[in-house]
Design an enzyme around this catalytic site. Structure first.
Site, short mmCIF file in Angstrom:
data_model
loop_
_atom_site.label_atom_id
_atom_site.label_comp_id
_atom_site.label_asym_id
_atom_site.label_seq_id
_atom_site.Cartn_x
_atom_site.Cartn_y
_atom_site.Cartn_z
N VAL A 22 0.83 -1.21 0.00
CA VAL A 22 0.00 0.00 0.00
C VAL A 22 0.87 1.26 0.00
O VAL A 22 0.59 2.23 -0.72
CB VAL A 22 -0.97 0.00 1.21
CG1 VAL A 22 -1.76 1.30 1.27
CG2 VAL A 22 -1.91 -1.20 1.14
N ALA A 24 -6.22 19.95 -3.79
CA ALA A 24 -5.91 20.23 -2.38
C ALA A 24 -5.58 21.70 -2.13
O ALA A 24 -5.68 22.18 -1.01
CB ALA A 24 -4.74 19.36 -1.93
N ALA A 58 9.83 5.63 6.49
CA ALA A 58 10.48 4.71 7.43
C ALA A 58 10.08 3.29 7.05
O ALA A 58 8.90 3.01 6.83
CB ALA A 58 10.03 5.02 8.85
N GLU A 61 -9.96 6.47 5.96
CA GLU A 61 -10.79 5.94 4.87
C GLU A 61 -10.30 4.57 4.40
O GLU A 61 -11.10 3.69 4.06
CB GLU A 61 -10.75 6.93 3.69
CG GLU A 61 -11.64 6.57 2.53
CD GLU A 61 -13.12 6.57 2.91
OE1 GLU A 61 -13.68 7.63 3.09
OE2 GLU A 61 -13.70 5.45 3.00
N ILE A 88 -13.19 1.74 -1.52
CA ILE A 88 -14.57 2.26 -1.49
C ILE A 88 -14.64 3.41 -0.48
O ILE A 88 -14.27 3.22 0.68
CB ILE A 88 -15.57 1.16 -1.05
CG1 ILE A 88 -15.43 -0.09 -1.92
CG2 ILE A 88 -17.00 1.69 -1.05
CD1 ILE A 88 -16.30 -1.26 -1.45
N GLY A 131 -2.25 -15.10 -3.63
CA GLY A 131 -1.80 -13.96 -2.84
C GLY A 131 -2.93 -13.16 -2.22
O GLY A 131 -2.72 -12.05 -1.75
N ASP A 137 -11.07 -9.76 10.84
CA ASP A 137 -10.81 -8.58 10.00
C ASP A 137 -12.14 -7.86 9.70
O ASP A 137 -12.23 -6.63 9.80
CB ASP A 137 -10.13 -9.03 8.70
CG ASP A 137 -9.92 -7.89 7.73
OD1 ASP A 137 -9.04 -7.06 7.98
OD2 ASP A 137 -10.66 -7.83 6.73
N LYS A 170 -13.50 -3.96 10.89
CA LYS A 170 -14.08 -2.94 10.00
C LYS A 170 -15.51 -2.60 10.44
O LYS A 170 -15.92 -1.44 10.40
CB LYS A 170 -14.07 -3.46 8.56
CG LYS A 170 -12.64 -3.64 8.01
CD LYS A 170 -12.62 -4.48 6.75
CE LYS A 170 -11.21 -4.70 6.23
NZ LYS A 170 -11.12 -5.77 5.25
N GLY A 204 -5.66 -4.11 -2.06
CA GLY A 204 -4.78 -3.91 -3.22
C GLY A 204 -4.07 -2.57 -3.15
O GLY A 204 -4.53 -1.63 -2.51
#
Ligand code: HSE
Length: 437
Positions: free
Chosen positions: A14, A33, A43, A129, A136, A187, A201, A205, A302
């Site tokens: 990510v 922005a 890091a 988010e 999404i 994967g 998990d 959420k 992803g």
């Protein structure tokens, strides 16, 4: 105006995606922005690999504290995951008055109350988010887009790995173990996929979704969590024959007795849009009193989809960081002094309908015995199927779908039925939801 400086903690899948998309779309993002957003420091334990990703564009260090303590960094993006080092780093970043963007659902579900209180005290934003359903924008939708509504209930496919496994089991009739190996080969599942397949998990959420939908604190510890490991190809097939699909759903609902917060395999009518969400995709169905039902669909994981959510948060923070903290969108959608203490209902008190599969001896009076127990428990049968016995067998499967019933009554009836001499082994029980208007 000079760009805002970002420190990235963790540049794996990510983090790498975030770095790439931010660089690729820098011009568009700056126009949105109002100023540039630049990753100044990264890091990562693997300094060499991190250098290969960022080149000379950012300083790389193995010591994440160098990033969170650096006075030039305005926003810390935490993509390390887990609840140990990430917990300390996020609190330290807040302590240093930095805004935080995180994709870490486990951290927020378990320590969110403390983290948001610290952020409130310091007047900084914690944006998340990417923590729910990857790309999404469900946090934005719930916290802002649906803010006029009293949210009634939410049902979501919020773990892509388990949805992939269930989709494959249905399409190919394969066993859970076979498809899990396939998911690992592709994967999708983690090397240790426990959190995915045991519903943890999804419960992380769901705790976040429930908090921002109902204005309650994070209540992950009160969530009922059941995974997909015990589902058989036979149950998926029988459900299909009855017009249902089995999905691992995270469900949260407002009831007169309290909020429901539960993750478990669920039969839903096959004609519902959400029943047709296949593979690793995520979907969240939200019912608000004004808008009715809305559904949010897309990739739940992803590199690029999650980067899309992380960068949306970076833009939000960049736009809002000079605003008076009292005038920003509250972390949990409701003002912090307005959170409700209405309890989470224990699963035994939840009212829903049920799929019950039992193996019985095929002889006269068996059905009468079983239906008597259900009737005594006040449980009404909606539909029933008896399968043909296989050649040479004298045992058959009976599948019953019930009307709404309280879970503790169903537990009691199941325990009585399992003791009947005509019943073989344990009853398989799967909860059902109609998800209608
Ligand atoms: N392991 C998660 C899933 C990925 O399978 O959906 C992102 O939370």
């Amino acid at each position: 105006m000079k760009p805002i400086n970002v420190g990235l903690l963790g540049i794996g899948t990510v983090g790498g995606g975030t770095f790439e998309v931010l660089a690729r779309n820098q011009e568009e993002i700056t126009r949105r922005a109002g100023r540039g957003i630049v990753i100044k420091m990264v890091a990562d334990k693997d300094v060499e690999r991190a250098r290969q990703v960022v080149g000379s564009a950012a300083t790389v260090t193995a010591d994440a504290y160098e990033v969170v303590n650096n006075p030039d960094i305005d926003i810390v993006v935490e993509l390390i995951g887990g609840t140990s080092i990430a917990y300390k780093l996020v609190l330290q970043a807040i302590e240093k008055c930095k805004h935080v963007v995180t994709a870490n659902k486990a951290l927020l579900a378990t320590h969110g109350n403390e983290i948001f209180a610290a952020a409130h005290q310091r007047g900084v934003m914690v944006a998340f988010e990417a923590a729910v359903a990857g790309g999404i924008p469900i946090i934005k939708a719930l916290r802002e887009g649906l803010t006029a509504n009293r949210i009634e209930w939410i049902a979501g496919i919020i773990n892509g790995t388990s949805n992939f496994i269930l989709s494959e089991m249905r399409a190919k009739g394969s066993s859970f173990d076979t498809v899990l190996k396939e998911a690992q080969r592709l994967g999708y599942a983690e090397a240790d996929p426990t959190f995915d397949i045991e519903g943890v998990d999804a419960a992380h959420k769901l705790a976040i979704i429930a908090a921002i939908s109902f204005g309650i604190p994070m209540r992950f510890n009160d969530a009922y969590t059941e995974g997909i490991t015990k589902l058989t190809a036979a149950d998926i097939r029988y459900a299909e024959e009855l017009g249902y699909r089995i999905k691992l759903l995270g469900i949260t609902k407002r009831t007169a007795k309290g909020f429901e917060l539960r993750v478990h395999p669920t039969l839903i009518p096959a004609r519902r849009l959400i029943a047709n969400v296949e593979g690793v995709m995520n979907a969240i169905l939200v019912c608000g009193d004004a808008v009715g039902q809305t559904m949010y669909y897309g990739p739940g994981a992803g590199a690029y989809p999650t980067a899309s959510a992380v960068i949306a948060d970076l833009v939000d923070v960049t736009r809002m960081h000079t605003a008076d903290s009292a005038h920003r969108v509250p972390h949990l959608a409701f003002q912090p002094d307005q959170l409700s203490s209405v309890p989470i209902l224990p699963i035994e008190e939840v009212e829903t309908s049920y799929y019950l599969r039992m193996r019985v001896h095929d002889k006269p009076g068996v059905l009468a015995e079983i239906t008597r127990v259900l009737a005594d428990g006040g449980i009404s049968i909606d539909a029933m199927v008896q399968k043909e016995p296989s050649a040479g067998e004298e045992q058959v499967d009976i599948i019953m779908l019930t009307h709404l019933a309280i879970e503790k009554n169903v537990n009691a009836a199941m325990s009585t039925i399992e003791k009947l001499p005509v019943v073989v082994g344990k009853i398989t029980r799967i909860r059902m939801e109609q998800l209608g208007a």
